[in-house]
Design an enzyme around this catalytic site. Structure first.
Site, PDB file in Angstrom:
ATOM      1  N   HIS A 115      47.292 119.493  10.021  1.00  0.00           N
ATOM      2  CA  HIS A 115      47.674 118.189  10.582  1.00  0.00           C
ATOM      3  C   HIS A 115      46.374 117.514  11.029  1.00  0.00           C
ATOM      4  O   HIS A 115      45.414 118.197  11.405  1.00  0.00           O
ATOM      5  CB  HIS A 115      48.586 118.477  11.777  1.00  0.00           C
ATOM      6  CG  HIS A 115      49.205 117.283  12.413  1.00  0.00           C
ATOM      7  ND1 HIS A 115      48.541 116.499  13.315  1.00  0.00           N
ATOM      8  CD2 HIS A 115      50.449 116.755  12.301  1.00  0.00           C
ATOM      9  CE1 HIS A 115      49.344 115.536  13.737  1.00  0.00           C
ATOM     10  NE2 HIS A 115      50.510 115.672  13.133  1.00  0.00           N
ATOM     11  N   ASP A 119      46.932 126.224  15.787  1.00  0.00           N
ATOM     12  CA  ASP A 119      47.773 125.062  16.057  1.00  0.00           C
ATOM     13  C   ASP A 119      49.227 125.532  15.957  1.00  0.00           C
ATOM     14  O   ASP A 119      49.754 125.768  14.871  1.00  0.00           O
ATOM     15  CB  ASP A 119      47.467 123.970  15.018  1.00  0.00           C
ATOM     16  CG  ASP A 119      48.424 122.784  15.130  1.00  0.00           C
ATOM     17  OD1 ASP A 119      49.325 122.822  15.993  1.00  0.00           O
ATOM     18  OD2 ASP A 119      48.256 121.827  14.356  1.00  0.00           O
ATOM     19  N   LYS A 155      58.566 119.381  21.048  1.00  0.00           N
ATOM     20  CA  LYS A 155      59.123 119.915  19.792  1.00  0.00           C
ATOM     21  C   LYS A 155      59.936 121.183  20.060  1.00  0.00           C
ATOM     22  O   LYS A 155      60.456 121.796  19.138  1.00  0.00           O
ATOM     23  CB  LYS A 155      57.995 120.232  18.809  1.00  0.00           C
ATOM     24  CG  LYS A 155      57.258 119.009  18.280  1.00  0.00           C
ATOM     25  CD  LYS A 155      56.293 119.420  17.203  1.00  0.00           C
ATOM     26  CE  LYS A 155      55.164 118.430  16.979  1.00  0.00           C
ATOM     27  NZ  LYS A 155      55.561 117.241  16.263  1.00  0.00           N
ATOM     28  N   CYS A 201      51.194 112.740   8.965  1.00  0.00           N
ATOM     29  CA  CYS A 201      49.899 112.996   9.626  1.00  0.00           C
ATOM     30  C   CYS A 201      49.157 114.157   8.961  1.00  0.00           C
ATOM     31  O   CYS A 201      48.451 114.927   9.645  1.00  0.00           O
ATOM     32  CB  CYS A 201      50.064 113.260  11.123  1.00  0.00           C
ATOM     33  SG  CYS A 201      50.933 111.951  11.978  1.00  0.00           S
TER      34      CYS A 201
HETATM   35  N1  C6P Z   1      53.655 116.663  13.901  1.00  0.00           N
HETATM   36  C1  C6P Z   1      55.403 115.658  12.585  1.00  0.00           C
HETATM   37  O1  C6P Z   1      56.325 114.856  12.399  1.00  0.00           O
HETATM   38  P1  C6P Z   1      51.772 116.099  18.898  1.00  0.00           P
HETATM   39  O2  C6P Z   1      52.136 114.810  18.198  1.00  0.00           O
HETATM   40  O3  C6P Z   1      50.445 116.018  19.565  1.00  0.00           O
HETATM   41  O4  C6P Z   1      52.869 116.608  19.756  1.00  0.00           O
HETATM   42  O5  C6P Z   1      51.638 117.185  17.735  1.00  0.00           O
HETATM   43  C2  C6P Z   1      50.615 117.081  16.797  1.00  0.00           C
HETATM   44  C3  C6P Z   1      50.803 118.062  15.695  1.00  0.00           C
HETATM   45  C4  C6P Z   1      49.849 119.045  15.502  1.00  0.00           C
HETATM   46  N2  C6P Z   1      49.988 119.970  14.555  1.00  0.00           N
HETATM   47  C5  C6P Z   1      51.066 120.015  13.760  1.00  0.00           C
HETATM   48  C6  C6P Z   1      51.185 121.114  12.748  1.00  0.00           C
HETATM   49  C7  C6P Z   1      52.071 119.056  13.900  1.00  0.00           C
HETATM   50  O6  C6P Z   1      53.134 119.106  13.111  1.00  0.00           O
HETATM   51  C8  C6P Z   1      51.929 118.051  14.881  1.00  0.00           C
HETATM   52  C9  C6P Z   1      52.971 116.978  15.040  1.00  0.00           C
HETATM   53  C10 C6P Z   1      54.750 115.715  13.931  1.00  0.00           C
HETATM   54  O7  C6P Z   1      55.027 116.429  11.709  1.00  0.00           O
HETATM   55  C11 C6P Z   1      54.339 114.360  14.396  1.00  0.00           C
HETATM   56  S1  C6P Z   1      52.984 113.693  13.489  1.00  0.00           S
END
Ligand code: C6P
Length: 423
Positions: free
Chosen positions: A123, A200, A226, A367
């Site tokens: 990501h 991650d 999540k 993303c």
């Molecule tokens: N992916 C998706 O729809 P945040 O947004 O900071 O809570 O998480 C970031 C993030 C980091 N690593 C991985 C593997 C992720 O999947 C995500 C978040 C969401 O896939 C929003 S872009």
């Protein structure tokens, strides 16, 4: 509590909603999960009964809020089997956690000639911070590819790792392919050359049993929102010895023991990494979410999603050549994330059409643009599962996709700009 998704559904008020006259089928869990009434109630209780700032007051409300907020760290430590609650830092999301690791650890420990290894399935949040830190320190970023099945190229990783490697940053589970990476194996490899591993866990932690001791990893980032918790919550877990050596990059109130005009003495862990007034309600809600998941049992969560994934992959075959999907075919190697395309239809058109059936999915590049370029595609439709999804949700998805395929000629003439203005 036994694992019964039909019972679990009763805890989620939003699932009673109708969308376009249809039962809501929520399959956008990889973006954010829904929240059970227990979490909503805990937040409400905090605001109604003991709202106060933490660690800043001797009055009863502040003491109660501080106690609940500290206890929340202990619950999360238990959830991931951390060595101590002091290693658990509350952040605003995984992105925040990963940036803190990259800057705080990276700026101190990386120099010209060092190498940072990441993968093409990362990501942006586990890619861009490392790229900037590399630019600032003179270190070099190296990327590990995937196989045609969407698995990590461990052979390539083993070739690339060397004495120059200082950090391997890898996702536990891809948010597009669903691939579950063997982070324990990668941790061993990293440690064999004196490097650290940063995991991650944004997708992995909400869906898989995660035990940081057992995995022998160094850092873990994940998002509370999540995993049934409130938005604006995240966690950074790190080995205590590593955290103790790091300087906080975001500093100010709450991060210090003492400050003079000449010097600063940082606070104990975890507070030195939690600057300013934290998301107190969020932290308390997150702990309730983690307790909820622990009552269900993370093994059961994984098993349930594995069943739904296997069932989906099987039923997708009914769409024959009209569908193309990405990532491992084996549910053992894959979490409950299924990214696909309907041939001849733009992903946004498919996503918007599914919404007409009450089905919420995400469309786009999620993303993870470099991964999509690697796959040679401009986006996907992504269905992702959680504890409250049931086989009927999969059936609704497949039935709707069949109708969409039948209407392909009409739908393909729709302008993408009519359904979507973003990527
Ligand atoms: N992916 C998706 O729809 P945040 O947004 O900071 O809570 O998480 C970031 C993030 C980091 N690593 C991985 C593997 C992720 O999947 C995500 C978040 C969401 O896939 C929003 S872009």
């Amino acid at each position: 509590m036994g694992f019964n998704p039909y019972e679990i559904r009763k805890d989620f008020p939003v699932l009673e909603r109708k969308i376009n006259g249809k039962r809501l089928v929520y399959l956008d869990n990889a973006a954010t999960s829904q929240k059970p009434k227990q979490v909503i109630e805990a937040i409400r209780e905090y605001y109604e009964k003991y709202n106060a700032n933490v660690h800043r007051g001797l009055h009863t409300l502040s003491q109660e809020a501080s106690e609940a907020y500290e206890k929340a760290h202990e619950v999360i430590a238990k959830f991931i089997n951390a060595y101590s609650w002091e290693e658990v830092i509350f952040t605003s999301n995984s992105t925040d956690s990963l940036n803190i690791i990259a800057y705080s650890w990276g700026l101190k420990n990386l120099k010209k000639g060092d190498e940072i290894i990441i993968t093409v399935m990362e990501h942006h949040s586990n890619m861009l911070p490392w790229r900037i830190v590399a630019r600032l320190t003179g270190a070099k970023v190296k990327y590990i590819d995937i196989t045609d099945d969407g698995l990590l190229r461990y052979d390539q990783l083993e070739e690339v790792v060397s004495e120059k490697t200082k950090v391997i940053a890898v996702t536990l589970m891809s948010n597009v392919l669903g691939t579950i990476n063997d982070v324990k194996r990668i941790a061993k490899l990293a440690h064999s050359v004196g490097a650290i591993i940063v995991v991650d866990g944004a997708q992995g932690v909400p869906h898989l049993p995660v035990n940081v001791k057992e995995l022998e990893i160094d850092f873990l980032a994940f998002s509370g929102h999540k995993m049934l918790g409130p938005t604006g919550t995240g966690v950074l877990w790190g080995r205590k010895d590593l955290l103790e050596e790091m300087e906080p990059i975001k500093v100010g109130g709450g991060t210090i023991k003492d400050v003079t005009l000449e010097s600063v003495e940082w606070h104990d862990l975890p507070w030195r990494f939690e600057p300013g007034t934290p998301n107190i309600a969020g932290g308390i809600g997150l702990a309730v979410a983690a307790e909820y998941l622990m009552r269900l049992g993370m093994e059961n969560v994984r098993e349930h999603e594995k069943e739904l994934t296997a069932y989906t992959l099987k039923r997708l075959e009914e769409l024959g050549d009209d569908i193309e999907y990405y990532g491992p075919r084996d549910p053992e190697q894959k979490g409950g994330v299924i990214a696909f395309n309907i041939k001849g239809l733009h992903h946004h058109i498919v996503g918007k059409s599914l919404d007409m059936f009450g089905i919420a999915v995400r469309t786009g590049m999620h993303c993870a643009h470099p991964l999509h370029y690697r796959l040679g595609i401009k986006g996907t439709v992504r269905a992702s599962y959680y504890i409250y999804n049931v086989k009927e949700d999969v059936d609704a998805l497949i039935d709707a996709l069949k109708t969409i395929v039948k209407l392909k000629d009409v739908l393909s003439s729709t302008e993408v700009s009519d359904v979507c203005t973003g990527t």
